[in-house]
Design a protein around this motif. Structure first.
Motif, PDB file in Angstrom:
ATOM      1  N   ILE A 120     -55.112 -46.095-178.895  1.00  0.00           N
ATOM      2  CA  ILE A 120     -56.413 -46.702-178.609  1.00  0.00           C
ATOM      3  C   ILE A 120     -57.233 -45.795-177.695  1.00  0.00           C
ATOM      4  CG2 ILE A 120     -57.547 -48.659-177.481  1.00  0.00           C
ATOM      5  CD1 ILE A 120     -55.164 -50.395-178.425  1.00  0.00           C
ATOM      6  N   GLU A 196     -63.715 -47.724-186.118  1.00  0.00           N
ATOM      7  CA  GLU A 196     -63.840 -49.012-185.444  1.00  0.00           C
ATOM      8  C   GLU A 196     -62.810 -50.006-185.976  1.00  0.00           C
ATOM      9  OE1 GLU A 196     -66.291 -47.296-186.818  1.00  0.00           O
ATOM     10  OE2 GLU A 196     -67.315 -46.585-185.001  1.00  0.00           O
ATOM     11  N   GLN A 197     -62.624 -50.038-187.279  1.00  0.00           N
ATOM     12  CA  GLN A 197     -61.636 -50.943-187.871  1.00  0.00           C
ATOM     13  C   GLN A 197     -60.222 -50.560-187.445  1.00  0.00           C
ATOM     14  OE1 GLN A 197     -62.777 -50.234-191.952  1.00  0.00           O
ATOM     15  NE2 GLN A 197     -63.774 -52.237-192.131  1.00  0.00           N
ATOM     16  N   HIS A 200     -59.661 -51.765-183.878  1.00  0.00           N
ATOM     17  CA  HIS A 200     -59.483 -53.225-183.909  1.00  0.00           C
ATOM     18  C   HIS A 200     -58.087 -53.588-184.411  1.00  0.00           C
ATOM     19  CE1 HIS A 200     -60.536 -57.442-184.197  1.00  0.00           C
ATOM     20  NE2 HIS A 200     -60.174 -57.462-185.461  1.00  0.00           N
ATOM     21  N   HIS A 201     -57.635 -52.882-185.439  1.00  0.00           N
ATOM     22  CA  HIS A 201     -56.308 -53.145-185.999  1.00  0.00           C
ATOM     23  C   HIS A 201     -55.226 -52.799-184.984  1.00  0.00           C
ATOM     24  CE1 HIS A 201     -54.082 -54.256-189.579  1.00  0.00           C
ATOM     25  NE2 HIS A 201     -53.244 -53.254-189.360  1.00  0.00           N
ATOM     26  N   CYS A 203     -55.514 -52.937-181.756  1.00  0.00           N
ATOM     27  CA  CYS A 203     -55.541 -53.981-180.729  1.00  0.00           C
ATOM     28  C   CYS A 203     -54.787 -55.231-181.192  1.00  0.00           C
ATOM     29  CB  CYS A 203     -56.981 -54.331-180.369  1.00  0.00           C
ATOM     30  SG  CYS A 203     -57.860 -53.020-179.457  1.00  0.00           S
ATOM     31  N   LYS A 204     -54.933 -55.571-182.464  1.00  0.00           N
ATOM     32  CA  LYS A 204     -54.208 -56.730-183.002  1.00  0.00           C
ATOM     33  C   LYS A 204     -52.705 -56.469-183.009  1.00  0.00           C
ATOM     34  CE  LYS A 204     -56.176 -57.390-186.968  1.00  0.00           C
ATOM     35  NZ  LYS A 204     -56.470 -58.065-188.265  1.00  0.00           N
TER      36      LYS A 204
END
Length: 210
Positions: A120, A196-197, A200-201, A203-204
């Motif tokens: 990240i 960006e995706q 986000h992935h 982070c999940k």
């Protein structure tokens, strides 16, 4: 002109020749002189993205016969590679991260959580371009296998594709083969998640490790 500058110097990676295979030393010689690296690795995270903890767990899994001191030597080697790459601002790594490498753990959940934290953080570093190839997305062109393209400054060397196998490697230099690899890599990158995706992935995935 790094190739010419270092031509008469002893390669730094020779200090780890006691724990590194010859084909790995060849890979690192390309890594040290390339200005741009494109890679897809379906088995584990690319080395330059790894934390020391992840590298330690991976080394132990890959070389179960290695002594603890040999594993630590490999971790030192890993950290030196990362340090040298990140210390050269003109270098760039473009990689497609197979999601399988994020859900197959090396080390415990804490190791994987801190590994994802590093990914990240690297998303904001202009030296690194990362895209995630989702497991759930059908028909992804992931047939490249463990391969890396090296592009060199001033065209002193032609583009080289390094294909890693179980305990050795092969090198592709013929222009047609290299162009074909680039075409397939670009296609895989295009159908993978955006920056960006991908963040986000990540982070999940990290939340799942809490």
């Amino acid at each position: 002109m790094e190739l010419l500058k270092n031509a008469n110097q002893r390669p730094w990676w020779q200090d780890w020749s006691d724990v590194t295979a010859r084909h790995l030393q060849t890979f690192v010689s390309f890594e040290a002189t390339a200005r741009r690296i494109c890679t897809y690795e379906p088995r584990h995270l690319p080395t330059l993205l790894q934390t020391g903890e992840y590298a330690r767990a991976l080394s132990g899994a890959r070389m179960p016969e290695a002594t603890p001191s040999e594993v630590e030597r490999l971790v030192e080697f890993h950290q030196k590679r990362v340090q040298r790459f990140e210390g050269s601002a003109e270098k760039k790594l473009i990689c497609v991260i197979d999601e399988l490498t994020l859900v197959r753990p090396y080390g415990d959940s804490g190791v994987m959580r801190r590994q994802i934290d590093r990914l990240i953080a690297l998303a904001d570093n202009p030296q690194f371009v990362m895209r995630i190839a989702e497991l759930s997305r059908p028909n992804l062109p992931v047939m490249l296998g463990s391969t890396t393209l090296f592009e060199f400054d001033d065209k002193l060397l032609p583009e080289i594709v390094y294909a890693e196998h179980f305990d050795d490697a092969s090198i592709l230099q013929e222009a047609g083969q290299v162009h074909k690899w680039i075409k397939h890599f670009d296609r895989l990158r295009q159908v993978s998640l955006s920056r960006e995706q991908s963040v986000h992935h990540l982070c999940k995935l990290r939340e799942m490790l809490e």
